[in-house]
Motif scaffolding. Structure first.
Motif: not given
Length: 182
Positions: A31-46
Motif C-alpha cells: 500500500v506504500l508509494r513514493a512520497g510515503d513516510l513511515v515512522v517506527l517506534t519500539g524498544a530495542l529488539g522490538a
C-alpha cells in the motif's frame, strides 16, 4: 472544523515472530508509494528493522536492509522500477536541526521513507504518514542504553519466537481510503 491532523485510522495486529513481522512489512509495502513516510517506534529488539526488511522485500529494493544505526540513513534503490527505500535510524539524532541536516525532504517525493526511532522528530516531514508502534514485551527492555547493540539484539531476539503487538496509525488525507493490512 476537522483538520488533516484529525484524520487518524488505527489498526492493531499481533505478529507471532520475526517471519510474521517481515510478512507484515511485505503486506504494508503493497500500500506504500513514493512520497510515503513511515515512522517506527519500539524498544530495542522490538522488530523495527525486521519490519523494514519486509517493506524492502515488498518494494523490491536492492541491498540487505539492516539497521542504519551508525550511518543514520541508507538508500536502497528499486530493482523493479518502483520507489527507493530510504531507511533512517534517528536514535542518535537529538534535534530537528540534525534531522533537517540529513536533507531527507529532498528525496521524500521519490522514495518511501522509513524512520526508526522517529517519534517526536520525523512527524515534521509529512502530515500524511503511518506511525507504527511495535511492542514486544519479552524483548523490550532486556538491553538498554546502547544503540550499537540494537542489530545484535535484533538478531538474537528474532531467532526466538516472540509475539509483537503492532499498532498502525494512518494519519492524514493520503490514508483515508487506503485499506491497511490487518
Amino acid at each position: 472544523m476537522t483538520g488533516q491532523d484529525d484524520l487518524v485510522r488505527v489498526v492493531h495486529v499481533e505478529l507471532a515472530d520475526a517471519e510474521a513481522t517481515r510478512a507484515y512489512g511485505r503486506a504494508l509495502a503493497g500500500v506504500l508509494r513514493a512520497g510515503d513516510l513511515v515512522v517506527l517506534t519500539g524498544a530495542l529488539g522490538a522488530g523495527k528493522t525486521t519490519l523494514t526488511q519486509g517493506i524492502g522485500v515488498g518494494l523490491g529494493v536492492r541491498g540487505q536492509v539492516a539497521s542504519p544505526t551508525f550511518i543514520i540513513a541508507r538508500v536502497h534503490p528499486s530493482l523493479v522500477g518502483g520507489p527507493s527505500l530510504v531507511h533512517v535510524d534517528a536514535y542518535r539524532l537529538g534535534s530537528l536541526e540534525e534531522l533537517d541536516a540529513l536533507d531527507l525532504d529532498a528525496g521524500l517525493e521519490e522514495s518511501v521513507t522509513v524512520v526508526e526511532w522517529g517519534e517526536g522528530l520525523a512527524e515534521v516531514l509529512s502530515s500524511d504518514r503511518l506511525e507504527v508502534t511495535i511492542d514486544r514485551p519479552h524483548g523490550a527492555g532486556d538491553v538498554t542504553g546502547d544503540p550499537g547493540a540494537a542489530a545484535a539484539l535484533d538478531a538474537v531476539l528474532d531467532a526466538e519466537a516472540g509475539l509483537r503487538k503492532v499498532t498502525v496509525r494512518a494519519r492524514g488525507l493520503r490514508w483515508c481510503d487506503v485499506p491497511l493490512p490487518g
